[in-house]
Design an enzyme around this catalytic site. Structure first.
Site, PDB file in Angstrom:
ATOM      1  N   HIS A 282     -13.680  55.863  64.221  1.00  0.00           N
ATOM      2  CA  HIS A 282     -13.729  54.469  63.924  1.00  0.00           C
ATOM      3  C   HIS A 282     -12.499  54.259  62.892  1.00  0.00           C
ATOM      4  O   HIS A 282     -11.696  53.208  63.097  1.00  0.00           O
ATOM      5  CB  HIS A 282     -15.026  54.056  63.315  1.00  0.00           C
ATOM      6  CG  HIS A 282     -15.985  54.289  64.024  1.00  0.00           C
ATOM      7  ND1 HIS A 282     -16.621  53.423  65.123  1.00  0.00           N
ATOM      8  CD2 HIS A 282     -17.079  55.472  64.268  1.00  0.00           C
ATOM      9  CE1 HIS A 282     -17.753  53.905  65.689  1.00  0.00           C
ATOM     10  NE2 HIS A 282     -18.127  55.037  65.090  1.00  0.00           N
ATOM     11  N   ASP A 283     -12.798  54.752  61.891  1.00  0.00           N
ATOM     12  CA  ASP A 283     -12.161  54.145  60.430  1.00  0.00           C
ATOM     13  C   ASP A 283     -10.521  54.463  60.613  1.00  0.00           C
ATOM     14  O   ASP A 283      -9.798  53.375  60.307  1.00  0.00           O
ATOM     15  CB  ASP A 283     -12.656  55.059  59.325  1.00  0.00           C
ATOM     16  CG  ASP A 283     -13.989  54.681  58.964  1.00  0.00           C
ATOM     17  OD1 ASP A 283     -14.477  53.517  59.456  1.00  0.00           O
ATOM     18  OD2 ASP A 283     -14.920  55.545  58.327  1.00  0.00           O
TER      19      ASP A 283
ATOM     20  N   THR B  49     -13.353  51.001  54.830  1.00  0.00           N
ATOM     21  CA  THR B  49     -13.987  51.762  55.936  1.00  0.00           C
ATOM     22  C   THR B  49     -15.455  51.921  55.679  1.00  0.00           C
ATOM     23  O   THR B  49     -15.892  52.889  56.256  1.00  0.00           O
ATOM     24  CB  THR B  49     -13.060  52.897  56.236  1.00  0.00           C
ATOM     25  OG1 THR B  49     -13.108  53.763  55.239  1.00  0.00           O
ATOM     26  CG2 THR B  49     -11.704  52.561  56.786  1.00  0.00           C
TER      27      THR B  49
ATOM     28  N   ASP C 267     -14.787  60.251  60.020  1.00  0.00           N
ATOM     29  CA  ASP C 267     -13.700  59.489  60.372  1.00  0.00           C
ATOM     30  C   ASP C 267     -13.115  58.672  59.348  1.00  0.00           C
ATOM     31  O   ASP C 267     -11.757  58.611  59.285  1.00  0.00           O
ATOM     32  CB  ASP C 267     -14.128  58.324  61.343  1.00  0.00           C
ATOM     33  CG  ASP C 267     -15.451  57.728  60.658  1.00  0.00           C
ATOM     34  OD1 ASP C 267     -16.212  58.120  59.858  1.00  0.00           O
ATOM     35  OD2 ASP C 267     -15.822  56.412  61.258  1.00  0.00           O
TER      36      ASP C 267
HETATM   37  C1  BDR Z   1     -18.786  53.285  60.593  1.00  0.00           C
HETATM   38  O1  BDR Z   1     -19.868  53.946  60.047  1.00  0.00           O
HETATM   39  C2  BDR Z   1     -19.672  54.956  59.560  1.00  0.00           C
HETATM   40  O2  BDR Z   1     -20.669  56.012  59.656  1.00  0.00           O
HETATM   41  C3  BDR Z   1     -18.335  55.280  59.896  1.00  0.00           C
HETATM   42  O3  BDR Z   1     -17.787  56.042  58.989  1.00  0.00           O
HETATM   43  C4  BDR Z   1     -17.467  54.096  60.212  1.00  0.00           C
HETATM   44  O4  BDR Z   1     -17.009  53.670  59.185  1.00  0.00           O
HETATM   45  C5  BDR Z   1     -19.011  53.127  62.035  1.00  0.00           C
HETATM   46  O5  BDR Z   1     -20.096  52.371  62.259  1.00  0.00           O
HETATM   47 CA    CA Z   2     -16.690  54.961  56.989  1.00  0.00          CA
END
Ligand code: BDR
Ligand code: CA
Length: 423
Positions: free
Chosen positions: A350-351, A152, A13
């Site tokens: 997510h990111d 992130t 992500d």
């Molecule tokens: C976050 O944890 C990481 O594994 C992902 O890249 C994201 O930033 C989600 O909890």
């Molecule tokens: Ca991340």
């Protein structure tokens, strides 16, 4: 344009966050720093270089940050991101290895220099506008715009930046993917990025820097469904630029600019080619796209349609370029691990949602509140304790995203994919 520094741990992500930050016209990506997290610092730093090269941004520097949290042992996440941190299906690598090296020096110093320079430019432009009467309008001058620091991964680099250079808190607005208002992902109430380095997160939340937290409750609504994966393939995509300036409009972000880009390349290949082979390929892609769009989830599709290999084959038929196919495969790997570890039918991306907040805060509903990071409890160190109802005697220190306009988010991402594909 908004100057942005991205601090990340790629990570599937994170890779799409780099793509969105680097290929959105309203943003200027100043540089990328890395932080040990999803994999070791060495691995995520190489991954960041690979991603930038693969998306045609080899001119953007990567600098390696802290290899481990301030006070704790590293937590890695191979169960989700694989041994390389950016594995493709069957554990193979998808992106060619970059020949570049990270920029020498400590990330915290390089970040500071880049942020200070970008801030100086913003201040100069702001002064010029104020002198020209554009700011204030007789009711007091508006604040100078801030550089955006998007995090992130764990907040170790950000904490050190704000500790060593407290003046940076006056120049940046920090947007982070991390934390949870309720249920966590790597602990009952702990999200991975914050749990990795709770002390650093605590320093950031206590620093006074304006910050927006994009927690799991929001990113868990942004799912890479079969329809999204088909759209990423590009065949028959409906990525129009017109719908993305709408939104819920309740955030207190400082840059609600739209992101329309009439110059964005069309994502759909021609389906009226006179060449019979191309016409057949286009028809196959159209059929595959239609069936993927109609599917409930990648997991259901795999169960019903002959397994992951069949899903991959259907997706491949929608990919109008090897680049788009590579992104699909990265997300398929992510879908597979999310299914295995969390029983998610489709993986949450997510990111890039944190980057989307910088681009279009009006797409988010947010609330200002007190957020404290638990650092002591053996049960819940890394929990973000969110005072949703304003009961804490302490002042609010964070803007917390509560929801996002999901279709509009995907429009932003698909447009960035189209731009990267056209490089
Ligand atoms: C976050 O944890 C990481 O594994 C992902 O890249 C994201 O930033 C989600 O909890
Ligand atoms: Ca991340």
């Amino acid at each position: 344009t908004i100057p942005v520094w991205l601090d990340c741990d790629p990570g599937h992500d994170d890779a799409t966050a780099i793509l969105l930050a680097g290929h959105t016209p309203g943003l200027r990506l100043l540089g990328v720093s890395t932080i040990g997290g999803n994999q070791t610092l060495a691995k995520v730093t190489k991954n960041a270089l690979d991603v930038l090269d693969a998306i045609g941004l080899s001119h953007i520097d990567v600098v390696a940050g802290q290899p481990r949290p301030l006070m704790r042992s590293p937590m890695l996440c191979p169960e989700i991101h694989g041994d390389s941190g950016l594995d493709g299906p069957a554990g193979g690598r998808l992106l060619p290895r970059s020949g570049r090296q990270p920029r020498p020096g400590k990330a915290v110093n390089v970040m500071f220099e880049a942020i200070a320079a970008a801030h100086a430019e913003l201040a100069k432009e702001h002064e010029a506008r104020a002198a020209g009467g554009e700011c204030g309008g007789g009711t007091g001058e508006a604040e100078c715009p801030r550089v955006r620091l998007v995090c992130t991964g764990a907040l170790t680099n950000a904490a050190l930046l704000l500790a060593l250079y407290p003046e940076a808190a006056q120049w940046v607005e920090l947007v982070l993917m991390g934390g949870a208002m309720g249920v966590g992902n790597t602990g009952p109430v702990m999200e991975f990025n914050i749990q990795t380095d709770p002390e650093a997160a605590n320093m950031v939340f206590e620093s006074g820097v304006p910050l927006t937290m994009v927690p799991l409750e929001v990113t868990h609504t942004v799912l890479a469904t079969p329809g999204v994966l088909a759209d990423i393939g590009g065949a028959g995509s409906s990525t129009s630029d017109s719908s993305i300036t709408s939104g819920k409009g309740t955030c207190n972000g400082t840059s609600p600019q739209g992101t329309t880009d009439p110059a964005a390349p069309a994502a759909a290949p021609s389906s009226s080619s006179p060449d019979p082979a191309s016409a057949a390929a286009a028809a196959t892609a159209a059929t595959a796209t239609a069936s993927l769009r109609g599917a409930a989830s990648t997991a259901a599709l795999a169960a019903a349609g002959g397994g992951a290999a069949a899903v991959a084959a259907a997706l491949a038929a929608t990919a109008s370029s090897p680049f788009r196919h590579a992104i699909q495969e990265l997300l398929l790997f992510f879908a597979d691990t999310y299914k295995r570890v969390f029983k998610f039918d489709d993986p949450p991306l997510h990111d890039p949602v944190a980057v989307a907040y910088v681009i279009a805060p009006q797409l988010f509903e947010c609330r200002r509140m007190r957020v404290d990071v638990e650092t002591c409890s053996p049960l819940s160190a890394g929990q973000t304790v969110c005072d949703m109802w304003g009961q804490s005697p302490l002042p609010a220190n964070a803007n917390v995203a509560l929801s996002v306009d999901v279709p509009a988010f995907w429009q932003l991402l698909l447009q960035a994919v189209a731009r990267a594909d056209a490089v």
